[in-house]
Design an enzyme around this catalytic site. Structure first.
Site, mmCIF file in Angstrom:
data_model
loop_
_atom_site.group_PDB
_atom_site.id
_atom_site.type_symbol
_atom_site.label_atom_id
_atom_site.label_comp_id
_atom_site.label_asym_id
_atom_site.label_seq_id
_atom_site.Cartn_x
_atom_site.Cartn_y
_atom_site.Cartn_z
ATOM 1 N N ASP A 84 1.286 -1.318 -0.440
ATOM 2 C CA ASP A 84 -0.086 0.161 0.064
ATOM 3 C C ASP A 84 0.951 1.244 -0.247
ATOM 4 O O ASP A 84 1.437 1.688 0.740
ATOM 5 C CB ASP A 84 -1.155 -0.178 0.964
ATOM 6 C CG ASP A 84 -2.131 -0.653 1.176
ATOM 7 O OD1 ASP A 84 -1.395 -1.731 0.542
ATOM 8 O OD2 ASP A 84 -3.429 -0.982 1.922
ATOM 9 N N LYS B 293 -7.265 3.017 -3.540
ATOM 10 C CA LYS B 293 -7.201 3.476 -2.132
ATOM 11 C C LYS B 293 -7.962 4.404 -1.507
ATOM 12 O O LYS B 293 -7.008 5.725 -2.148
ATOM 13 C CB LYS B 293 -5.864 1.796 -1.223
ATOM 14 C CG LYS B 293 -6.050 2.844 0.351
ATOM 15 C CD LYS B 293 -5.402 1.594 0.829
ATOM 16 C CE LYS B 293 -5.028 2.303 2.265
ATOM 17 N NZ LYS B 293 -3.674 1.906 2.843
ATOM 18 N N LYS C 144 -10.265 0.119 -2.304
ATOM 19 C CA LYS C 144 -9.970 0.192 -1.200
ATOM 20 C C LYS C 144 -10.939 1.087 -0.190
ATOM 21 O O LYS C 144 -9.769 2.451 -0.692
ATOM 22 C CB LYS C 144 -8.680 -0.517 -0.929
ATOM 23 C CG LYS C 144 -8.505 -0.272 1.190
ATOM 24 C CD LYS C 144 -6.691 -0.956 1.549
ATOM 25 C CE LYS C 144 -6.443 -1.480 2.089
ATOM 26 N NZ LYS C 144 -5.830 -1.214 3.461
#
Length: 221
Positions: free
Chosen positions: A89, A151, A180
Protein backbone atom coordinates in the site's frame (compact mmCIF):
# COMPACT_ATOMS: atom_id res chain seq x y z
CA UNK A 1 -21.79 -11.57 2.45
CA UNK A 2 -18.80 -12.45 4.66
CA UNK A 3 -17.43 -9.06 5.66
CA UNK A 4 -14.29 -10.58 7.21
CA UNK A 5 -12.84 -11.37 3.78
CA UNK A 6 -12.99 -7.70 2.82
CA UNK A 7 -10.94 -6.57 5.79
CA UNK A 8 -7.30 -5.51 5.92
CA UNK A 9 -6.89 -5.60 9.71
CA UNK A 10 -4.73 -2.57 10.34
CA UNK A 11 -2.20 -1.37 12.89
CA UNK A 12 -0.05 1.53 11.69
CA UNK A 13 0.33 3.78 14.72
CA UNK A 14 3.79 5.02 15.68
CA UNK A 15 3.56 3.37 19.10
CA UNK A 16 2.84 -0.15 17.82
CA UNK A 17 4.80 -2.87 19.59
CA UNK A 18 5.53 -6.54 18.91
CA UNK A 19 2.91 -7.57 21.45
CA UNK A 20 0.28 -5.50 19.64
CA UNK A 21 1.29 -7.06 16.32
CA UNK A 22 0.90 -10.50 17.88
CA UNK A 23 -2.61 -9.52 19.00
CA UNK A 24 -3.40 -8.15 15.54
CA UNK A 25 -2.28 -11.37 13.86
CA UNK A 26 -4.14 -13.55 16.36
CA UNK A 27 -7.33 -11.59 15.67
CA UNK A 28 -6.76 -11.94 11.93
CA UNK A 29 -6.42 -15.71 12.32
CA UNK A 30 -9.43 -15.99 14.63
CA UNK A 31 -11.76 -14.01 12.38
CA UNK A 32 -10.17 -15.10 9.09
CA UNK A 33 -9.53 -11.57 7.82
CA UNK A 34 -8.15 -11.18 4.32
CA UNK A 35 -4.95 -9.47 5.46
CA UNK A 36 -3.14 -7.56 8.14
CA UNK A 37 -1.73 -4.16 7.22
CA UNK A 38 1.46 -3.14 9.02
CA UNK A 39 4.49 -0.92 8.80
CA UNK A 40 7.56 -2.35 7.11
CA UNK A 41 9.53 -3.08 10.27
CA UNK A 42 6.85 -5.58 11.33
CA UNK A 43 6.50 -7.53 8.06
CA UNK A 44 8.94 -10.31 8.91
CA UNK A 45 7.56 -10.61 12.44
CA UNK A 46 3.95 -10.73 11.17
CA UNK A 47 4.97 -13.39 8.66
CA UNK A 48 6.13 -15.58 11.54
CA UNK A 49 2.87 -15.05 13.42
CA UNK A 50 0.77 -15.93 10.37
CA UNK A 51 2.71 -19.01 9.32
CA UNK A 52 0.51 -21.78 7.88
CA UNK A 53 -2.52 -19.48 7.52
CA UNK A 54 -4.23 -17.88 4.52
CA UNK A 55 -3.99 -14.36 5.99
CA UNK A 56 -2.03 -12.03 3.70
CA UNK A 57 0.38 -9.29 4.74
CA UNK A 58 0.02 -5.79 3.33
CA UNK A 59 2.89 -3.37 4.01
CA UNK A 60 2.68 0.41 3.73
CA UNK A 61 5.46 2.37 2.03
CA UNK A 62 6.15 6.09 1.77
CA UNK A 63 3.83 6.27 4.74
CA UNK A 64 2.04 8.42 5.71
CA UNK A 65 3.13 11.48 3.68
CA UNK A 66 4.19 9.96 0.36
CA UNK A 67 7.00 12.49 0.09
CA UNK A 68 10.16 10.36 0.21
CA UNK A 69 12.13 9.82 -3.01
CA UNK A 70 11.00 7.35 -5.63
CA UNK A 71 14.23 5.39 -5.20
CA UNK A 72 13.55 5.04 -1.47
CA UNK A 73 9.96 3.93 -2.12
CA UNK A 74 11.09 1.31 -4.63
CA UNK A 75 13.65 -0.06 -2.18
CA UNK A 76 11.13 -0.04 0.66
CA UNK A 77 8.57 -1.92 -1.44
CA UNK A 78 11.11 -4.50 -2.62
CA UNK A 79 12.40 -4.99 0.91
CA UNK A 80 8.90 -5.57 2.27
CA UNK A 81 8.22 -8.20 -0.40
CA UNK A 82 11.53 -9.91 0.38
CA UNK A 83 10.54 -10.00 4.05
CA UNK A 84 7.21 -11.68 3.33
CA UNK A 85 4.65 -9.05 2.32
CA UNK A 86 2.09 -10.10 -0.28
CA UNK A 87 0.75 -6.62 -1.00
CA UNK A 88 2.05 -3.07 -0.97
CA UNK A 89 0.00 0.00 0.00
CA UNK A 90 1.96 3.00 -1.26
CA UNK A 91 1.22 6.68 -0.68
CA UNK A 92 1.51 8.59 -3.94
CA UNK A 93 3.46 11.83 -3.97
CA UNK A 94 0.61 14.21 -3.18
CA UNK A 95 2.66 17.37 -3.65
CA UNK A 96 3.74 16.32 -7.15
CA UNK A 97 0.12 15.61 -8.03
CA UNK A 98 -0.99 19.01 -6.76
CA UNK A 99 1.70 20.80 -8.76
CA UNK A 100 0.50 18.93 -11.86
CA UNK A 101 3.66 16.85 -12.28
CA UNK A 102 1.67 13.88 -13.49
CA UNK A 103 4.62 12.27 -15.25
CA UNK A 104 6.46 12.00 -11.92
CA UNK A 105 3.44 10.49 -10.14
CA UNK A 106 2.70 7.91 -12.84
CA UNK A 107 6.34 6.92 -13.27
CA UNK A 108 6.78 6.39 -9.53
CA UNK A 109 3.76 4.09 -9.33
CA UNK A 110 4.95 2.20 -12.41
CA UNK A 111 8.44 1.66 -10.99
CA UNK A 112 7.06 0.35 -7.71
CA UNK A 113 4.69 -2.01 -9.50
CA UNK A 114 7.55 -3.30 -11.63
CA UNK A 115 9.66 -3.82 -8.50
CA UNK A 116 7.05 -5.98 -6.76
CA UNK A 117 5.99 -8.01 -9.80
CA UNK A 118 2.82 -10.03 -9.41
CA UNK A 119 2.24 -8.85 -5.84
CA UNK A 120 -0.71 -6.48 -5.46
CA UNK A 121 -0.12 -2.73 -5.43
CA UNK A 122 -2.60 -0.35 -3.81
CA UNK A 123 -2.12 3.38 -4.39
CA UNK A 124 -3.22 5.60 -1.51
CA UNK A 125 -4.56 8.89 -2.88
CA UNK A 126 -5.22 10.67 0.44
CA UNK A 127 -8.46 12.04 -1.00
CA UNK A 128 -9.00 14.55 1.82
CA UNK A 129 -6.39 16.79 0.16
CA UNK A 130 -7.74 16.44 -3.39
CA UNK A 131 -10.52 17.95 -5.46
CA UNK A 132 -12.90 15.79 -7.48
CA UNK A 133 -10.84 16.42 -10.60
CA UNK A 134 -7.59 15.59 -8.81
CA UNK A 135 -9.04 12.32 -7.50
CA UNK A 136 -10.07 11.41 -11.04
CA UNK A 137 -6.62 12.24 -12.39
CA UNK A 138 -4.87 10.29 -9.63
CA UNK A 139 -7.02 7.25 -10.40
CA UNK A 140 -6.20 7.42 -14.09
CA UNK A 141 -2.48 7.75 -13.37
CA UNK A 142 -2.63 4.72 -11.07
CA UNK A 143 -4.47 2.65 -13.68
CA UNK A 144 -2.04 3.72 -16.42
CA UNK A 145 0.87 2.72 -14.22
CA UNK A 146 -0.52 -0.78 -13.65
CA UNK A 147 -1.73 -0.47 -10.06
CA UNK A 148 -4.17 -3.12 -8.85
CA UNK A 149 -6.08 -0.90 -6.39
CA UNK A 150 -6.73 2.73 -5.64
CA UNK A 151 -7.19 3.47 -1.95
CA UNK A 152 -8.80 6.45 -0.28
CA UNK A 153 -6.70 7.31 2.74
CA UNK A 154 -3.84 6.68 5.12
CA UNK A 155 -5.98 7.35 8.17
CA UNK A 156 -3.48 10.06 9.14
CA UNK A 157 -4.88 12.90 6.99
CA UNK A 158 -7.60 15.38 7.82
CA UNK A 159 -10.33 12.93 6.85
CA UNK A 160 -10.76 9.29 5.84
CA UNK A 161 -12.95 7.55 3.31
CA UNK A 162 -16.22 9.11 2.18
CA UNK A 163 -19.00 7.71 0.03
CA UNK A 164 -18.63 10.65 -2.34
CA UNK A 165 -14.92 10.08 -2.90
CA UNK A 166 -15.40 6.34 -3.42
CA UNK A 167 -18.07 7.04 -6.04
CA UNK A 168 -15.65 9.38 -7.84
CA UNK A 169 -12.93 6.73 -7.72
CA UNK A 170 -15.27 4.01 -8.95
CA UNK A 171 -16.26 6.04 -11.99
CA UNK A 172 -12.68 7.07 -12.69
CA UNK A 173 -11.14 3.58 -12.67
CA UNK A 174 -14.08 2.21 -14.67
CA UNK A 175 -13.44 -1.37 -13.63
CA UNK A 176 -9.71 -1.26 -14.42
CA UNK A 177 -8.64 -1.28 -10.77
CA UNK A 178 -10.19 -2.34 -7.50
CA UNK A 179 -11.01 0.08 -4.67
CA UNK A 180 -9.98 0.02 -1.04
CA UNK A 181 -11.80 2.30 1.39
CA UNK A 182 -9.88 3.16 4.54
CA UNK A 183 -9.97 5.69 7.34
CA UNK A 184 -12.86 6.07 9.76
CA UNK A 185 -14.69 2.81 8.99
CA UNK A 186 -15.96 1.93 12.46
CA UNK A 187 -19.45 0.47 12.05
CA UNK A 188 -21.14 -2.32 10.11
CA UNK A 189 -23.56 -0.05 8.27
CA UNK A 190 -20.76 2.05 6.80
CA UNK A 191 -18.72 -1.01 5.88
CA UNK A 192 -21.67 -2.67 4.15
CA UNK A 193 -22.46 0.51 2.23
CA UNK A 194 -18.94 0.62 0.82
CA UNK A 195 -19.16 -3.02 -0.20
CA UNK A 196 -22.50 -2.38 -1.90
CA UNK A 197 -20.82 0.45 -3.81
CA UNK A 198 -18.24 -1.98 -5.19
CA UNK A 199 -15.36 -1.64 -2.75
CA UNK A 200 -13.44 -4.92 -2.54
CA UNK A 201 -11.21 -4.15 0.45
CA UNK A 202 -11.72 -2.25 3.71
CA UNK A 203 -8.80 -0.88 5.69
CA UNK A 204 -9.77 -0.61 9.34
CA UNK A 205 -8.49 -1.07 12.87
CA UNK A 206 -12.05 -1.95 13.90
CA UNK A 207 -12.22 -5.27 12.09
CA UNK A 208 -13.11 -7.30 15.17
CA UNK A 209 -15.95 -4.93 16.03
CA UNK A 210 -17.31 -5.07 12.48
CA UNK A 211 -17.34 -8.86 12.42
CA UNK A 212 -18.71 -9.42 15.93
CA UNK A 213 -21.36 -6.70 15.56
CA UNK A 214 -22.39 -8.18 12.22
CA UNK A 215 -22.81 -11.62 13.83
CA UNK A 216 -24.76 -10.07 16.71
CA UNK A 217 -27.10 -8.26 14.31
CA UNK A 218 -27.78 -11.49 12.38
CA UNK A 219 -28.63 -13.34 15.59
CA UNK A 220 -31.36 -10.82 16.38
CA UNK A 221 -33.45 -12.02 13.45
Amino acid sequence: MEINKYIDHTLLKATATNNEIIALCNEAKKYNFYAVCVNGCFVEFAKQQLKNTDVKIAAVIGFPLGAISTKAKVFEASNCIENGANEIDMVLNIGKLLEVNYEYVEKEIKLIKEAIGRNLLKVILETCYLSKEQIEIACRLAVNAGADFVKTSTGFGTNGATFKDVEIMKNAVNGKAQIKASGGIKDVQTANKYIEMGVTRLGTSAGVLLVTKGISDKNQY
